[in-house]
Design a protein around this motif. Structure first.
Motif, PDB file in Angstrom:
ATOM      1  N   GLU A  73       0.822  -1.203   0.000  1.00  0.00           N
ATOM      2  CA  GLU A  73       0.000   0.000   0.000  1.00  0.00           C
ATOM      3  C   GLU A  73       0.861   1.261   0.000  1.00  0.00           C
ATOM      4  OE1 GLU A  73      -2.539  -0.247   3.396  1.00  0.00           O
ATOM      5  OE2 GLU A  73      -3.503  -2.118   2.723  1.00  0.00           O
ATOM      6  N   ASN A  74       2.108   1.132   0.452  1.00  0.00           N
ATOM      7  CA  ASN A  74       3.028   2.274   0.520  1.00  0.00           C
ATOM      8  C   ASN A  74       4.059   2.266  -0.605  1.00  0.00           C
ATOM      9  OD1 ASN A  74       2.028   3.486   2.951  1.00  0.00           O
ATOM     10  ND2 ASN A  74       2.906   1.771   4.084  1.00  0.00           N
ATOM     11  N   ILE A  75       3.801   1.449  -1.632  1.00  0.00           N
ATOM     12  CA  ILE A  75       4.731   1.337  -2.765  1.00  0.00           C
ATOM     13  C   ILE A  75       4.000   1.667  -4.058  1.00  0.00           C
ATOM     14  CG2 ILE A  75       6.200  -0.241  -4.102  1.00  0.00           C
ATOM     15  CD1 ILE A  75       6.695  -1.810  -1.529  1.00  0.00           C
ATOM     16  N   GLY A  76       4.626   2.469  -4.910  1.00  0.00           N
ATOM     17  CA  GLY A  76       4.129   2.722  -6.253  1.00  0.00           C
ATOM     18  C   GLY A  76       5.112   2.147  -7.252  1.00  0.00           C
ATOM     19  N   TYR A  77       4.618   1.388  -8.223  1.00  0.00           N
ATOM     20  CA  TYR A  77       5.495   0.696  -9.182  1.00  0.00           C
ATOM     21  C   TYR A  77       5.102   1.035 -10.611  1.00  0.00           C
ATOM     22  CZ  TYR A  77       7.486  -3.260 -11.823  1.00  0.00           C
ATOM     23  OH  TYR A  77       8.156  -4.048 -12.750  1.00  0.00           O
ATOM     24  N   LEU A  78       6.036   1.625 -11.338  1.00  0.00           N
ATOM     25  CA  LEU A  78       5.855   1.909 -12.761  1.00  0.00           C
ATOM     26  C   LEU A  78       6.714   0.924 -13.542  1.00  0.00           C
ATOM     27  CD1 LEU A  78       4.722   3.878 -14.977  1.00  0.00           C
ATOM     28  CD2 LEU A  78       6.882   5.101 -14.780  1.00  0.00           C
TER      29      LEU A  78
END
Length: 317
Positions: A73-78
């Motif tokens: 929930e605290n990670i953004g992945y592109l």
């Protein structure tokens, strides 16, 4: 303080060793370059960080505790391969992805309108994804990656497909995210971008870590003790005879000055070099040449490959 601690990660797929006892740390609020040639193991490590797969050995700590599903929930992945649904409308898809990340409909709409205005794509809200250029699709996917204000951003080749203007826009946004306190992992082959925005790096080759450190420290570690000195033109310059501990790489004559590219060969300091040339004329500029990250990348990967071959041959013999 560290956000991530990668501890002795090993991952094997069938007969392929993707990661071999890899360890390093990532400090909070830093931009960290995850570097390596194709097939080095970077993608496998990112998949472990995002819990798409698990390591055979080792552990990842997130804020000092073992990484769990909840931490996503605290990670953004592109990812490098973009994953937008081409037949959906841009706004509809962005809303769907934002709400998947825990935002209410109202909050998702509010944040997306802000980002669409900022990236100047508000006119594309009702258009189909397939109508967008690769760069425009990338803007949308970047927005949906950061929409929930993650503590950690993982960006895999984020500049791919962008023209220079939009690439610069994205760099500014990455730096803005850093100013907010976000920790960013940047995986890219664009070494110029690494030099511009990364604080620290790790270099992986053939599943092993071969180099890590702060960008400035790494560049200083591999410097060649080369200096460029520009001097106002005068009659004494034609009489210069360098001492044995200096090597002339090149000499360039201009209308009003001459430039010397000098390498220090032995026990001589930069101050002594400057003093020597000050006696020859008025100094216009004096600069040490540090290697680029591109040069270091090529040199270290090549050296690592040669060492591997030599070790393999010695084992055979």
């Amino acid at each position: 303080m560290q956000l991530l601690q990668i501890q002795n990660i090993t991952k094997q797929f069938s007969n392929h060793l993707a990661l071999d006892d890899v360890s390093f740390k990532i400090d909070k609020g830093k931009i960290f370059g995850l570097l390596g040639p194709n097939g080095a193991g970077k993608t496998t490590l990112i998949r472990i960080l995002t819990r798409i797969t698990t390591p055979d050995k080792g552990e990842i700590l997130f804020n000092g505790k073992p990484l769990t599903e909840k931490d996503l929930e605290n990670i953004g992945y592109l990812p490098e391969e973009r994953g937008l649904y081409k037949k959906m409308e841009v706004g509809e898809q962005a809303m769907y992805l934002a709400q998947l990340k825990g935002l209410s409909h109202q909050e998702a709409l509010k944040r997306l309108k802000y980002w669409f205005r900022k990236f100047e794509i508000q006119g594309w809200w009702k258009r189909k994804v397939e109508e967008l250029s690769k760069g425009m699709q990338q803007k949308v996917q970047f927005i949906t990656t950061i929409i929930h204000d993650p503590e950690l951003l993982i960006l895999d080749e984020p500049f791919s497909g962008f023209d220079p203007i939009n690439a610069n826009l994205l760099k500014e946004e990455i730096l803005f995210q850093k100013e907010k306190g976000t920790t960013i992992i940047l995986s890219t082959h664009n070494m110029a971008s690494v030099e511009e925005i990364c604080d620290d790096i790790v270099l992986i080759n053939k599943s092993k870590k071969i180099l890590e450190g702060n960008i400035t420290e790494v560049k200083n570690r591999f410097k060649k003790h080369r200096f460029v000195i520009e001097i106002e033109k005068n009659d004494r310059l034609s009489e210069i005879e360098l001492p044995n501990n200096l090597s002339l790489i090149s000499q360039t004559k201009k209308l009003h000055s001459e430039t010397f590219d000098i390498q220090l060969l032995s026990n001589i300091s930069s101050n002594e070099l400057l003093t020597y040339f000050m006696e020859k004329g008025a100094i216009i500029s004096f600069q040490e040449l540090l290697p680029s990250m591109n040069d270091i990348f090529i040199e270290q990967v090549t050296h690592n490959e040669e060492s591997r071959k030599q070790n393999a041959e010695s084992i055979k013999s």
